[in-house]
Design a protein around this motif. Structure first.
Motif, PDB file in Angstrom:
ATOM      1  N   SER A  62       7.282  -0.746   6.014  1.00 36.95           N
ATOM      2  CA  SER A  62       6.145   0.101   6.341  1.00 36.95           C
ATOM      3  C   SER A  62       5.232  -0.502   7.409  1.00 36.95           C
ATOM      4  O   SER A  62       4.469   0.229   8.039  1.00 36.95           O
ATOM      5  CB  SER A  62       5.325   0.409   5.087  1.00 36.95           C
ATOM      6  OG  SER A  62       4.802  -0.776   4.515  1.00 36.95           O
ATOM      7  N   GLU A  88      -2.449   5.457   5.406  1.00 35.34           N
ATOM      8  CA  GLU A  88      -1.727   4.874   4.288  1.00 35.34           C
ATOM      9  C   GLU A  88      -1.786   3.355   4.252  1.00 35.34           C
ATOM     10  O   GLU A  88      -1.322   2.738   3.291  1.00 35.34           O
ATOM     11  CB  GLU A  88      -0.265   5.347   4.265  1.00 35.34           C
ATOM     12  CG  GLU A  88       0.464   5.170   5.583  1.00 35.34           C
ATOM     13  CD  GLU A  88       0.494   6.446   6.417  1.00 35.34           C
ATOM     14  OE1 GLU A  88       1.569   6.781   6.953  1.00 35.34           O
ATOM     15  OE2 GLU A  88      -0.558   7.107   6.526  1.00 35.34           O
ATOM     16  N   ASP A  89      -2.357   2.730   5.286  1.00 30.54           N
ATOM     17  CA  ASP A  89      -2.587   1.292   5.265  1.00 30.54           C
ATOM     18  C   ASP A  89      -3.823   0.922   4.458  1.00 30.54           C
ATOM     19  O   ASP A  89      -4.085  -0.264   4.242  1.00 30.54           O
ATOM     20  CB  ASP A  89      -2.740   0.748   6.692  1.00 30.54           C
ATOM     21  CG  ASP A  89      -1.454   0.839   7.493  1.00 30.54           C
ATOM     22  OD1 ASP A  89      -0.370   0.619   6.925  1.00 30.54           O
ATOM     23  OD2 ASP A  89      -1.537   1.130   8.706  1.00 30.54           O
TER      24      ASP A  89
END
Length: 123
Positions: A62, A88-89
């Motif tokens: 990711s 999403e981090d």
């Protein structure tokens, strides 16, 4: 006593950059393994990047190509440079070190975790 102090977290827009730092104090003989993990509420702690010193550096799929982990032995500092950040981090980032420390009784291996620093990626 080996202690870690993290810094560099904060709020950043998608596509932005942040660099996290983890300063390690103590009588470090050698860094064996250093890494960065991410904790999201309700999920297991996820390994993002790790250096097995002198052997390998690995990244989670990711973050591969966007994040770079580094170790500055002169400053006893582990860094995580994060580029092209995505929502999403978002999470709490924790520094991990496995070190050999020198004491009056000899050299021992110890594992320590940083206190965590919040990274929020949002517009």
């Amino acid at each position: 006593q080996v202690q870690l102090v993290e810094s560099g977290g904060g709020l950043v827009q998608p596509g932005g950059t942040l660099t996290l730092s983890c300063v390690v104090s103590g009588s470090i003989d050698r860094f064996l393994t250093v890494g960065w993990y991410r904790q999201v509420p309700g999920n297991q702690r996820e390994l993002l990047a790790i250096i097995h010193t002198g052997f390998t550096t690995n990244y989670a799929d990711s973050v591969k190509g966007r994040f770079t982990i580094s170790l500055d032995n002169a400053k006893n500092t582990v860094s995580l440079n994060m580029n092209s950040l995505k929502p999403e981090d978002t999470g709490v980032y924790l520094c991990y070190v496995h070190v050999a420390v020198k004491t009056d009784q000899g050299v021992f291996e110890q594992v320590r975790w940083g206190q965590g620093t919040q990274v929020t990626v949002s517009s």
